[in-house]
Design a protein around this motif. Structure first.
Motif, PDB file in Angstrom:
ATOM      1  N   ALA A  58      41.942  -1.097  -0.669  1.00 55.72           N
ATOM      2  CA  ALA A  58      43.009  -1.911  -1.272  1.00 55.72           C
ATOM      3  C   ALA A  58      43.646  -2.826  -0.228  1.00 55.72           C
ATOM      4  CB  ALA A  58      44.058  -1.011  -1.899  1.00 55.72           C
ATOM      5  N   VAL A  59      43.853  -2.298   0.970  1.00 51.78           N
ATOM      6  CA  VAL A  59      44.475  -3.103   2.024  1.00 51.78           C
ATOM      7  C   VAL A  59      43.486  -4.128   2.586  1.00 51.78           C
ATOM      8  CG1 VAL A  59      45.500  -3.000   4.333  1.00 51.78           C
ATOM      9  CG2 VAL A  59      46.128  -1.312   2.627  1.00 51.78           C
ATOM     10  N   ALA A  60      42.222  -3.753   2.701  1.00 49.67           N
ATOM     11  CA  ALA A  60      41.221  -4.653   3.286  1.00 49.67           C
ATOM     12  C   ALA A  60      41.024  -5.910   2.454  1.00 49.67           C
ATOM     13  CB  ALA A  60      39.904  -3.918   3.455  1.00 49.67           C
ATOM     14  N   ARG A  61      41.281  -5.813   1.165  1.00 49.98           N
ATOM     15  CA  ARG A  61      41.105  -6.973   0.288  1.00 49.98           C
ATOM     16  C   ARG A  61      42.392  -7.772   0.107  1.00 49.98           C
ATOM     17  NH1 ARG A  61      37.850  -3.044  -3.250  1.00 49.98           N
ATOM     18  NH2 ARG A  61      35.770  -3.356  -2.441  1.00 49.98           N
ATOM     19  N   SER A  62      43.423  -7.433   0.836  1.00 49.45           N
ATOM     20  CA  SER A  62      44.700  -8.136   0.672  1.00 49.45           C
ATOM     21  C   SER A  62      44.683  -9.482   1.411  1.00 49.45           C
ATOM     22  CB  SER A  62      45.847  -7.268   1.168  1.00 49.45           C
ATOM     23  OG  SER A  62      45.719  -7.046   2.541  1.00 49.45           O
ATOM     24  N   GLN A  63      45.585 -10.331   1.021  1.00 50.45           N
ATOM     25  CA  GLN A  63      45.613 -11.682   1.582  1.00 50.45           C
ATOM     26  C   GLN A  63      46.064 -11.700   3.030  1.00 50.45           C
ATOM     27  OE1 GLN A  63      48.047 -13.966  -1.076  1.00 50.45           O
ATOM     28  NE2 GLN A  63      46.414 -14.188  -2.591  1.00 50.45           N
ATOM     29  N   TYR A  64      46.978 -10.815   3.397  1.00 49.60           N
ATOM     30  CA  TYR A  64      47.451 -10.856   4.783  1.00 49.60           C
ATOM     31  C   TYR A  64      46.387 -10.366   5.759  1.00 49.60           C
ATOM     32  CZ  TYR A  64      48.839  -6.049   3.583  1.00 49.60           C
ATOM     33  OH  TYR A  64      48.868  -4.760   3.137  1.00 49.60           O
ATOM     34  N   GLU A  66      43.112 -10.925   5.228  1.00 49.31           N
ATOM     35  CA  GLU A  66      42.226 -12.092   5.292  1.00 49.31           C
ATOM     36  C   GLU A  66      42.819 -13.184   6.160  1.00 49.31           C
ATOM     37  OE1 GLU A  66      41.211 -13.449   1.404  1.00 49.31           O
ATOM     38  OE2 GLU A  66      40.442 -11.492   0.776  1.00 49.31           O
ATOM     39  N   ALA A  67      44.131 -13.377   6.076  1.00 46.85           N
ATOM     40  CA  ALA A  67      44.787 -14.383   6.912  1.00 46.85           C
ATOM     41  C   ALA A  67      44.699 -14.006   8.385  1.00 46.85           C
ATOM     42  CB  ALA A  67      46.248 -14.538   6.495  1.00 46.85           C
ATOM     43  N   ALA A  68      44.847 -12.727   8.679  1.00 45.53           N
ATOM     44  CA  ALA A  68      44.729 -12.284  10.073  1.00 45.53           C
ATOM     45  C   ALA A  68      43.304 -12.476  10.583  1.00 45.53           C
ATOM     46  CB  ALA A  68      45.154 -10.823  10.193  1.00 45.53           C
ATOM     47  N   LEU A  69      42.315 -12.209   9.756  1.00 46.42           N
ATOM     48  CA  LEU A  69      40.922 -12.431  10.158  1.00 46.42           C
ATOM     49  C   LEU A  69      40.650 -13.907  10.412  1.00 46.42           C
ATOM     50  CD1 LEU A  69      38.953  -9.999   7.809  1.00 46.42           C
ATOM     51  CD2 LEU A  69      39.010  -9.963  10.303  1.00 46.42           C
ATOM     52  N   ILE A  70      41.164 -14.753   9.535  1.00 41.29           N
ATOM     53  CA  ILE A  70      40.951 -16.196   9.691  1.00 41.29           C
ATOM     54  C   ILE A  70      41.636 -16.714  10.950  1.00 41.29           C
ATOM     55  CG2 ILE A  70      41.508 -18.443   8.666  1.00 41.29           C
ATOM     56  CD1 ILE A  70      41.012 -17.123   5.930  1.00 41.29           C
ATOM     57  N   SER A  71      42.801 -16.155  11.268  1.00 36.42           N
ATOM     58  CA  SER A  71      43.524 -16.611  12.461  1.00 36.42           C
ATOM     59  C   SER A  71      42.914 -16.098  13.751  1.00 36.42           C
ATOM     60  CB  SER A  71      44.997 -16.212  12.378  1.00 36.42           C
ATOM     61  OG  SER A  71      45.116 -14.812  12.471  1.00 36.42           O
ATOM     62  N   GLY A  72      41.898 -15.230  13.663  1.00 33.94           N
ATOM     63  CA  GLY A  72      41.188 -14.803  14.856  1.00 33.94           C
ATOM     64  C   GLY A  72      41.615 -13.455  15.404  1.00 33.94           C
ATOM     65  N   ARG A  80      45.390  -1.464  13.341  1.00 30.93           N
ATOM     66  CA  ARG A  80      46.651  -0.880  13.822  1.00 30.93           C
ATOM     67  C   ARG A  80      47.858  -1.498  13.155  1.00 30.93           C
ATOM     68  NH1 ARG A  80      43.996  -1.552  18.612  1.00 30.93           N
ATOM     69  NH2 ARG A  80      45.240  -3.370  19.096  1.00 30.93           N
ATOM     70  N   ARG A  81      47.834  -2.786  12.964  1.00 29.66           N
ATOM     71  CA  ARG A  81      49.008  -3.504  12.473  1.00 29.66           C
ATOM     72  C   ARG A  81      49.169  -3.442  10.954  1.00 29.66           C
ATOM     73  NH1 ARG A  81      53.882  -5.161  12.696  1.00 29.66           N
ATOM     74  NH2 ARG A  81      54.273  -7.320  12.209  1.00 29.66           N
ATOM     75  N   HIS A  82      48.087  -3.604  10.231  1.00 34.24           N
ATOM     76  CA  HIS A  82      48.185  -3.731   8.784  1.00 34.24           C
ATOM     77  C   HIS A  82      47.668  -2.507   8.017  1.00 34.24           C
ATOM     78  CE1 HIS A  82      49.465  -7.857   9.064  1.00 34.24           C
ATOM     79  NE2 HIS A  82      48.434  -8.156   9.829  1.00 34.24           N
ATOM     80  N   VAL A  83      46.550  -1.967   8.468  1.00 30.82           N
ATOM     81  CA  VAL A  83      45.892  -0.937   7.675  1.00 30.82           C
ATOM     82  C   VAL A  83      46.577   0.428   7.815  1.00 30.82           C
ATOM     83  CG1 VAL A  83      43.700   0.255   7.277  1.00 30.82           C
ATOM     84  CG2 VAL A  83      43.717  -2.186   7.745  1.00 30.82           C
TER      85      VAL A  83
END
Length: 151
Positions: A58-64, A66-72, A80-83
Motif C-alpha cells: 500500500a505504501v509502495a504504490r503511494s504518490q509520495y 513515487e515522488a521520492a523515487l523520481i527525485s533520486g 526508512r523515511r516513508h515505509v
C-alpha cells in the motif's frame, strides 16, 4: 516467483489447525520453553508476513514514494523515511493480538502435558495440577483460568 512461493507457504501454515500442529511439532522436538516458542513463532509468522506485505504494498504504490523515487532518493532512504513509519503500526497491532494467542497456545500445551514441563511454572501446568483436587476444592482451577483470561 519468490513472492508466489512464500505466499503459498504462508497459506499452508494458516490452513493448518493451530493446536494440532503445535502438538505435533512439540512432540517431535521435545518439551520445553524453546520448543514451545519455536512452535508458536512458526505458526504466527504467516500473520506478520501477510500484514507487513499488505502494508508495504500500500505504501509502495503511494504518490509520495513515487515522488521520492523520481527525485533520486535511494531505496534505503525511502524505506526508512516513508515505509517503516507506515508499516510498523499494523505490525504492532498484529503483535498485540498474537501475544495473547501465543500465550493461550503455550498454556494449552502445558495443560495437555506436552508443553513446558514441571518444575518450570506455567499457568497451563498449574491448571492441570489443580484438576486433581476437583473433588476436594471445585473452585481450585478457577484461579489459574481467571489469570490466563486476564492476561
Amino acid at each position: 516467483m519468490f513472492e508466489w512461493f512464500t505466499l503459498r507457504i504462508a497459506d499452508t501454515l494458516i490452513a493448518l489447525p493451530f493446536l494440532i500442529y503445535a502438538v505435533a511439532v512439540t512432540a517431535l522436538l521435545g518439551n520445553g520453553i524453546p520448543q514451545a516458542m519455536f512452535t508458536v513463532g512458526v505458526l504466527v509468522s504467516p500473520l506478520f508476513y501477510r500484514v507487513a506485505r499488505a502494508a508495504t504494498l500500500a505504501v509502495a504504490r503511494s504518490q509520495y514514494v513515487e515522488a521520492a523515487l523520481i527525485s533520486g532518493a535511494s531505496i534505503g532512504w525511502i524505506a526508512r523515511r516513508h515505509v517503516w513509519g507506515k508499516v510498523l503500526p499494523p505490525v504492532a497491532v498484529a503483535l498485540a493480538q498474537t501475544i495473547g494467542v501465543g500465550f493461550v497456545v503455550v498454556s494449552s500445551l502445558s495443560f495437555l502435558g506436552i508443553g513446558v514441563q514441571p518444575p518450570a511454572p506455567t499457568w497451563g501446568g498449574l491448571l492441570a495440577s489443580d484438576l486433581g483436587y476437583l473433588s476436594y476444592q471445585p473452585w481450585a482451577p478457577a484461579v489459574p483460568a481467571l489469570l490466563i483470561m486476564a492476561t
